[in-house]
Scaffold this motif. Structure first.
Motif, PDB file in Angstrom:
ATOM      1  N   LEU A   1      54.543  48.204  43.908  1.00 14.40           N
ATOM      2  CA  LEU A   1      54.706  46.790  44.226  1.00 14.40           C
ATOM      3  C   LEU A   1      53.455  46.083  44.725  1.00 14.40           C
ATOM      4  N   PRO A   2      52.757  46.615  45.742  1.00 11.96           N
ATOM      5  CA  PRO A   2      51.599  45.869  46.219  1.00 11.96           C
ATOM      6  C   PRO A   2      50.609  45.598  45.100  1.00 11.96           C
ATOM      7  N   ALA A   3      50.446  46.570  44.227  1.00 12.35           N
ATOM      8  CA  ALA A   3      49.501  46.387  43.140  1.00 12.35           C
ATOM      9  C   ALA A   3      50.021  45.374  42.130  1.00 12.35           C
ATOM     10  N   LEU A   4      51.363  45.289  41.995  1.00 13.79           N
ATOM     11  CA  LEU A   4      51.909  44.283  41.089  1.00 13.79           C
ATOM     12  C   LEU A   4      51.557  42.895  41.587  1.00 13.79           C
ATOM     13  N   ILE A   5      51.492  42.750  42.903  1.00 12.69           N
ATOM     14  CA  ILE A   5      51.101  41.455  43.449  1.00 12.69           C
ATOM     15  C   ILE A   5      49.659  41.173  43.051  1.00 12.69           C
ATOM     16  N   VAL A   6      48.828  42.213  43.124  1.00 10.60           N
ATOM     17  CA  VAL A   6      47.442  42.049  42.691  1.00 10.60           C
ATOM     18  C   VAL A   6      47.408  41.741  41.198  1.00 10.60           C
ATOM     19  N   LEU A   7      48.246  42.474  40.420  1.00 14.24           N
ATOM     20  CA  LEU A   7      48.289  42.258  38.975  1.00 14.24           C
ATOM     21  C   LEU A   7      48.593  40.800  38.647  1.00 14.24           C
ATOM     22  N   ALA A   8      49.467  40.197  39.463  1.00 15.45           N
ATOM     23  CA  ALA A   8      49.861  38.829  39.198  1.00 15.45           C
ATOM     24  C   ALA A   8      48.676  37.884  39.279  1.00 15.45           C
ATOM     25  N   THR A   9      47.597  38.316  39.937  1.00 17.99           N
ATOM     26  CA  THR A   9      46.426  37.443  40.034  1.00 17.99           C
ATOM     27  C   THR A   9      45.491  37.634  38.846  1.00 17.99           C
ATOM     28  N   CYS A  10      45.844  38.486  37.916  1.00 19.62           N
ATOM     29  CA  CYS A  10      44.919  38.819  36.828  1.00 19.62           C
ATOM     30  C   CYS A  10      45.399  38.279  35.493  1.00 19.62           C
ATOM     31  N   GLN A  11      46.061  37.153  35.492  1.00 16.40           N
ATOM     32  CA  GLN A  11      46.644  36.694  34.237  1.00 16.40           C
ATOM     33  C   GLN A  11      45.932  35.490  33.607  1.00 16.40           C
ATOM     34  N   GLN A  12      45.025  34.851  34.319  1.00 19.35           N
ATOM     35  CA  GLN A  12      44.371  33.699  33.697  1.00 19.35           C
ATOM     36  C   GLN A  12      43.465  34.199  32.584  1.00 19.35           C
ATOM     37  N   ALA A  13      43.317  33.412  31.529  1.00 17.54           N
ATOM     38  CA  ALA A  13      42.465  33.877  30.435  1.00 17.54           C
ATOM     39  C   ALA A  13      41.466  32.810  29.992  1.00 17.54           C
ATOM     40  N   LEU A  14      41.233  31.821  30.865  1.00 20.97           N
ATOM     41  CA  LEU A  14      40.303  30.768  30.474  1.00 20.97           C
ATOM     42  C   LEU A  14      38.870  31.279  30.506  1.00 20.97           C
ATOM     43  N   PRO A  15      38.053  30.901  29.527  1.00 18.15           N
ATOM     44  CA  PRO A  15      36.654  31.288  29.600  1.00 18.15           C
ATOM     45  C   PRO A  15      36.003  30.624  30.811  1.00 18.15           C
ATOM     46  N   GLN A  16      35.157  31.336  31.507  1.00 21.32           N
ATOM     47  CA  GLN A  16      34.580  30.800  32.743  1.00 21.32           C
ATOM     48  C   GLN A  16      33.081  30.996  32.749  1.00 21.32           C
ATOM     49  N   ASP A  17      32.408  30.130  33.486  1.00 24.61           N
ATOM     50  CA  ASP A  17      30.980  30.308  33.711  1.00 24.61           C
ATOM     51  C   ASP A  17      30.857  31.169  34.971  1.00 24.61           C
ATOM     52  N   PHE A  18      30.633  32.455  34.770  1.00 23.53           N
ATOM     53  CA  PHE A  18      30.652  33.368  35.911  1.00 23.53           C
ATOM     54  C   PHE A  18      29.537  33.064  36.918  1.00 23.53           C
ATOM     55  N   GLY A  19      28.391  32.581  36.413  1.00 24.29           N
ATOM     56  CA  GLY A  19      27.283  32.248  37.325  1.00 24.29           C
ATOM     57  C   GLY A  19      27.692  31.140  38.290  1.00 24.29           C
ATOM     58  N   GLN A  20      28.353  30.141  37.733  1.00 18.87           N
ATOM     59  CA  GLN A  20      28.838  29.008  38.543  1.00 18.87           C
ATOM     60  C   GLN A  20      29.884  29.487  39.557  1.00 18.87           C
ATOM     61  N   LEU A  21      30.802  30.336  39.090  1.00 16.36           N
ATOM     62  CA  LEU A  21      31.853  30.849  39.986  1.00 16.36           C
ATOM     63  C   LEU A  21      31.237  31.666  41.119  1.00 16.36           C
ATOM     64  N   ARG A  22      30.175  32.402  40.781  1.00 13.14           N
ATOM     65  CA  ARG A  22      29.527  33.241  41.803  1.00 13.14           C
ATOM     66  C   ARG A  22      28.843  32.362  42.856  1.00 13.14           C
ATOM     67  N   ALA A  23      28.189  31.308  42.390  1.00 17.63           N
ATOM     68  CA  ALA A  23      27.537  30.381  43.331  1.00 17.63           C
ATOM     69  C   ALA A  23      28.586  29.741  44.242  1.00 17.63           C
ATOM     70  N   GLU A  24      29.735  29.392  43.665  1.00 14.15           N
ATOM     71  CA  GLU A  24      30.799  28.775  44.476  1.00 14.15           C
ATOM     72  C   GLU A  24      31.401  29.783  45.452  1.00 14.15           C
ATOM     73  N   MET A  25      31.511  31.022  45.008  1.00 18.83           N
ATOM     74  CA  MET A  25      32.023  32.068  45.919  1.00 18.83           C
ATOM     75  C   MET A  25      31.155  32.111  47.180  1.00 18.83           C
ATOM     76  N   VAL A  26      29.833  32.056  46.979  1.00 18.87           N
ATOM     77  CA  VAL A  26      28.923  32.121  48.134  1.00 18.87           C
ATOM     78  C   VAL A  26      29.033  30.852  48.971  1.00 18.87           C
ATOM     79  N   SER A  27      29.004  29.691  48.318  1.00 18.18           N
ATOM     80  CA  SER A  27      28.962  28.453  49.105  1.00 18.18           C
ATOM     81  C   SER A  27      30.318  28.106  49.718  1.00 18.18           C
ATOM     82  N   GLN A  28      31.416  28.535  49.074  1.00 14.63           N
ATOM     83  CA  GLN A  28      32.736  28.119  49.581  1.00 14.63           C
ATOM     84  C   GLN A  28      33.448  29.203  50.395  1.00 14.63           C
ATOM     85  N   GLN A  29      33.178  30.477  50.078  1.00 10.38           N
ATOM     86  CA  GLN A  29      33.933  31.535  50.776  1.00 10.38           C
ATOM     87  C   GLN A  29      33.083  32.274  51.806  1.00 10.38           C
TER      88      GLN A  29
END
Ligand code: SAH
Length: 234
Positions: free
Chosen positions: A7-35
């Motif tokens: 079960l706990p992992a199924l909760i994690v699995l539920a976060t792995c369903q998006q399939a939109l192409p992403q700019d990983f560099g941009q997401l990484r920069a936002e991870m640093v600046s926002q989180q």
């Protein structure tokens, strides 16, 4: 698919369903600046490493779109890659110097080892699950990390061959600090380790060796996967 069976992992699995192409560099920069920065991560080498290392390479393909969210993700064999904030915080607490020799117990995906390898001399990382150790070893080599050595084995005993270490980081939770790790720590060195049983609250603890004495500081409540022993393995 990130296939998990409990079960706990199924909760994690539920976060792995998006399939939109992403700019990983941009997401990484936002991870640093926002989180990371708003939550007190200010150690420049840590921030630089978190901006640079491609966390999406360390997670299964179905989870890549979630790689820069502030969450742990499944990496197979019932294990997880820690959330980015936890990786950054533990790295900032260790503050590895450029020539340090670091021991990590719990290679997992190899991501924490890569972050450390960006700012320090040598990283030795131990993983008890052979398949995870082999995968991390291959990825770290593909990514060009020549200063990381992956050792498959029970980290309870540490890695005496390259001791003593300037710092030791444990990324699975033992109930007590394994004595061999303390023995393999340099005078003036630091261990960062989550302590506690799986059924209880765990605490992230910083241990410093000063004049042969151990100075322990309890930091924050945390939740890590169990520290297992070779004898417990199937
Ligand atoms: N640092 C990892 C996350 C680790 S999850 C990353 O960046 O991805 C914790 C890992 O510790 C798991 O892969 C688990 O198999 C491993 N582990 C648990 N007990 C261990 C032990 N006694 N020795 C070595 N590795 C251990």
């Amino acid at each position: 698919m990130c296939i998990k069976t409990y079960l706990p992992a199924l909760i994690v699995l539920a976060t792995c369903q998006q399939a939109l192409p992403q700019d990983f560099g941009q997401l990484r920069a936002e991870m640093v600046s926002q989180q990371l920065e708003p939550r007190g991560i200010n150690h420049t080498p840590t921030l630089e490493a978190m901006r640079k290392v491609e966390r999406h390479r360390f997670v299964p393909p179905a989870c890549q779109q979630d790689a820069y969210r502030d969450t742990p993700l499944p990496i197979g064999y019932g294990q997880t890659i820690s959330q980015p904030f936890m990786v950054a915080m533990m790295t900032q607490l260790l503050q590895p110097g450029p020539d340090d020799r670091i021991l990590e117990i719990g290679t997992g995906s190899g991501y924490q080892a890569a972050i450390l390898a960006e700012m320090t001399g040598e990283v030795y990382t131990m993983e008890i699950i052979p398949q995870l150790g082999a995968k991390a070893k291959q990825l770290l080599s593909e990514l060009g990390y020549r200063n990381v050595t992956v050792i498959v084995g029970d980290g309870y005993n540490g890695w005496a061959e390259k001791a003593p270490y300037d710092a030791i980081i444990v990324t699975a939770a033992p109930e007590e600090v394994p004595p061999p790790l303390i023995a393999q720590l340099k005078e003036g060195g630091k261990i960062i380790v989550p302590i506690g049983a799986q059924t209880e609250e765990q605490t992230l603890v910083l241990i410093e060796k000063r004049n042969g004495e151990l100075v322990k500081t309890a930091l924050i409540p945390v939740r890590f996967v169990p520290f297992t022993r070779s004898k417990d393995m199937p």
